[in-house]
Design a protein around this motif. Structure first.
Motif, mmCIF file in Angstrom:
data_model
loop_
_atom_site.group_PDB
_atom_site.id
_atom_site.type_symbol
_atom_site.label_atom_id
_atom_site.label_comp_id
_atom_site.label_asym_id
_atom_site.label_seq_id
_atom_site.Cartn_x
_atom_site.Cartn_y
_atom_site.Cartn_z
ATOM 1 N N THR A 64 0.856 -1.267 -0.210
ATOM 2 C CA THR A 64 -0.062 -0.086 -0.044
ATOM 3 C C THR A 64 0.974 1.266 -0.142
ATOM 4 N N PRO A 65 0.679 2.328 -1.063
ATOM 5 C CA PRO A 65 1.604 3.476 -1.065
ATOM 6 C C PRO A 65 1.388 4.220 0.218
ATOM 7 N N ASN A 66 2.524 4.962 0.501
ATOM 8 C CA ASN A 66 2.474 6.133 1.714
ATOM 9 C C ASN A 66 2.205 5.069 2.952
ATOM 10 N N MET A 67 2.276 3.875 3.159
ATOM 11 C CA MET A 67 2.094 3.335 4.497
ATOM 12 C C MET A 67 3.501 2.156 4.574
ATOM 13 N N ASP A 68 4.209 2.744 5.394
ATOM 14 C CA ASP A 68 5.516 2.051 5.645
ATOM 15 C C ASP A 68 5.351 1.299 7.096
#
Length: 515
Positions: free
Chosen positions: A181-185
Motif C-alpha cells: 500500500t503506497p504511503n504506508m510504511d
C-alpha cells in the motif's frame, strides 16, 4: 479561521495530554522489565520499542521528542475519510473507541486523545475523519463485501474483528495487501512489528495493528488478583513469583486450591461463595498460548501449519483442566450466568471479584478499566508459564474481540495509506500514552508492581492464526468444551485434523491466487 481554531484546540489538547503523561510517568521506576511507555512517545515494550537500539541512533523520544515523519503531500479538499468499525452487541467493554471521539464532553483522556489525533490529521490533509459503526462484526464484514463487490469506495479503511472478519475478507480478495500500500510504511515503529510478522501469510499482509488503535491491546488476556484475599489466606507474593519465573500452571493450581469457602453454608458451591479462580471460556486459548503452545505455527515460507497435536499441548491441557474443572475452587462465569449474554456474565463475574469472592480472575484487558472503583486493592498478573524453564510470559490477542486495521480493495490506496500512516504516527504521541501511561498505569494500576506486570503483558503480545482463522474449529471446541468439562481434545483433533489442514490449504491457495 476554522483551521486556526482547530490548530489552537489541537495545541491545547496536546499540551494537556503531555502534562498528564508527564505526571503519570514522574513516579515510574525506570528499571521496570522491558522498559516503559514513557517519554514523549507511546512506546509499548516488545511492540515497537527496539528501533533505536537496532539503529544505534539516540532515543529522542526518551527526551520528550518525536521521531521524524514526512507526511504525504495530499489535499482532500474538505472530503471525508470513512472508517468502518463494529461493536460487540451489548458488551460495551469491547467497543472500538479509538476511531472517532464522542462529541459530548466526557472528560475521558482517551476520548480527548482521539480528538487531538484526528484534528491533527484532518488539518494535515484537509479532510474529516468519520466512522460508520456496525452493531456486530458480521454486519461490518457483509458491508465491506457488498461495497467491494459493487466497486463502491464507501470505506477508506476498516477495523475488522479477527475471528469474524479476517478469513472471509482476506481470502475473498476484498482487502489490500498492506505491504504494497503506497504511503504506508509498516516497518516504522508506530506499527506493531509482531503483528506484521505473525499475521502475514505467504508474504501478504491484510491486517495490522499498532499505535493507531487500542482494542487489539484491550483484547490481551491477563489475570487480576484480590489483595485482601491474598493476605487473608497468606498467599505468597504473586508479584515475586512472576519476577523470579515461578508463576507456572502448577503454582496456579497449588494457590487456587487454598481458597474456597461455602460462604452461605447451603452446602452448594454457587455464585454466592468464595473461589480461588473465576474464568470464562475465552481463557482456554490464553492458557495454551501462555504455556508456549499454539494451534498453528508458520514455516520458513510464511505458510501456516497445524502444531496442536503434540505431547506438550496435551500435557498443558491436563494441567489447565486440573485448575479450572474443580468446581470447589474454580467458577466458570459463562457456564453459570449464561453463554449468550457476554455483558451479563462479564459484569456478574466482575461483581463477584469486587465483592471479595474471588482470588484470581481471568480478564481481557478491556475488563480491567471498570475495576477502578473497586474498594479492595487488586493487582495485575500475566498468564502463567508452562514451567520455569519457559523463558517468557506470553499474552495472546483474543480472536473474538481483538481488532486490526485493514483497507478495502476499492479504497484509493494512496489516500488510505497516507492518512492511516499519519494517524498511526500521531497516535504514538496522543492515544497510546493516554491509554497505556495514564489510563492503565496510573488510573487503574494501584502499585508499581502492576506497572511492571503491564510491561510484561504488553511486551509479550502474540497471535495464533489457528484461532484467528478458525482452522478446523479447534479453538472453538477448545473453548466450548469447558462448559461441559470435557477432556477430549485429542479425539476431537483426530476427527478434525484433515478439515483443519484443508482449511489452511484453501486459505493459502486463495491468497496466492490473488497475484
Amino acid at each position: 479561521m476554522r483551521r486556526k481554531i482547530k490548530n489552537l484546540l489541537f495545541l491545547f489538547l496536546t499540551a494537556l495530554l503531555t502534562l498528564a503523561v508527564f505526571c503519570s510517568c514522574a513516579s515510574e521506576d525506570s528499571g521496570s522489565p522491558g522498559g516503559g511507555a514513557g517519554g514523549g512517545g507511546g512506546d509499548i515494550p516488545g511492540q515497537n520499542g527496539e528501533a533505536d537500539a537496532e539503529t544505534g541512533e539516540p532515543d529522542i523520544e526518551a527526551d520528550g521528542g518525536r521521531l521524524p515523519f514526512e507526511p504525504a503531500d495530499l489535499d482532500l479538499r474538505g472530503g471525508t475519510f470513512t472508517i468502518a468499525a463494529a461493536g460487540w452487541g451489548t458488551e460495551t467493554t469491547s467497543d472500538q473507541r479509538d476511531v472517532v471521539h464522542r462529541e459530548e464532553d466526557t472528560g475521558d483522556i482517551i476520548n480527548d486523545a482521539v480528538y487531538a489525533r484526528n484534528m491533527a490529521v484532518e488539518d494535515l490533509f484537509n479532510c474529516t475523519i468519520v466512522q460508520e459503526k456496525f452493531p456486530w462484526p458480521g454486519d461490518l464484514g457483509s458491508a465491506v463485501r457488498r461495497a467491494v463487490n459493487a466497486d463502491d469506495d464507501a470505506y477508506d479503511a476498516a477495523y475488522i474483528r479477527f475471528g469474524d472478519n479476517l478469513s472471509p475478507l482476506a481470502t475473498g480478495g476484498l482487502l489490500l495487501d498492506l505491504k504494497q500500500t503506497p504511503n504506508m510504511d509498516i516497518t516504522q515503529p508506530w506499527w506493531d512489528r509482531k503483528s506484521v510478522d505473525q499475521l502475514s501469510i505467504s508474504g501478504k499482509l491484510f491486517a495490522v495493528t499498532g499505535d493507531i488503535q487500542i482494542l487489539d491491546k484491550g483484547s490481551l488476556s491477563a489475570f487480576v488478583f484480590n489483595k485482601r484475599l491474598q493476605a487473608d489466606y497468606q498467599i505468597e507474593s504473586l508479584y515475586s513469583l512472576v519476577k523470579t519465573g515461578g508463576w507456572t500452571l502448577r503454582k496456579m493450581l497449588e494457590i487456587t486450591k487454598q481458597v474456597s469457602d461455602d460462604l452461605d453454608g447451603n452446602g452448594i458451591m454457587d455464585e454466592n461463595d468464595l473461589y480461588g479462580l473465576l474464568y470464562y471460556r475465552d481463557a482456554m486459548p490464553a492458557f495454551l498460548a501462555g504455556a508456549g503452545e499454539y494451534i498453528t505455527r508458520k514455516d520458513e515460507n510464511d505458510i501456516p501449519y497445524m502444531s496442536f497435536n503434540t505431547e506438550k499441548v496435551y500435557s498443558a491441557l491436563d494441567l489447565i483442566y486440573e485448575v479450572i474443572y474443580d468446581e470447589n475452587v474454580s467458577f466458570h462465569s459463562q457456564k453459570v450466568f449464561g453463554e449468550t449474554d457476554a455483558a451479563g456474565f462479564i459484569v456478574k463475574g466482575t461483581n463477584m471479584f469486587q465483592n471479595d469472592q474471588v482470588l484470581l480472575m481471568y480478564v481481557r484487558m478491556t475488563e480491567i478499566e471498570p475495576l477502578r472503583g473497586m474498594e479492595t486493592d487488586f493487582g495485575i498478573l500475566p498468564f502463567p508459564k508452562y514451567d520455569e524453564s519457559q523463558s517468557d510470559y506470553l499474552s495472546i490477542v483474543n480472536s473474538y474481540i481483538g481488532s486490526a486495521l485493514a483497507v478495502p480493495a476499492t479504497a484509493d490506496p494512496e489516500v488510505s495509506g497516507a492518512i492511516l500512516e499519519a494517524m498511526a504516527y500521531e497516535s504514538r504521541y496522543t492515544l497510546i500514552p493516554a491509554y497505556y501511561n495514564v489510563t492503565l498505569k496510573t488510573k487503574v494500576g494501584r502499585d508499581e508492581e502492576s506497572e511492571e506486570m503491564l510491561d510484561i503483558i504488553f511486551g509479550n503480545m502474540v497471535y495464533d492464526l489457528g484461532g484467528l482463522f478458525r482452522f478446523g474449529g479447534i479453538e472453538t471446541e477448545l473453548m466450548n468444551s469447558t462448559t461441559s468439562f470435557k477432556r477430549e481434545m485429542a479425539s476431537f483433533y483426530e476427527r478434525n485434523e484433515s478439515r483443519a489442514v484443508r482449511d489452511i490449504e484453501r486459505l493459502v491457495e486463495n491468497i496466492q491466487n490473488l497475484d
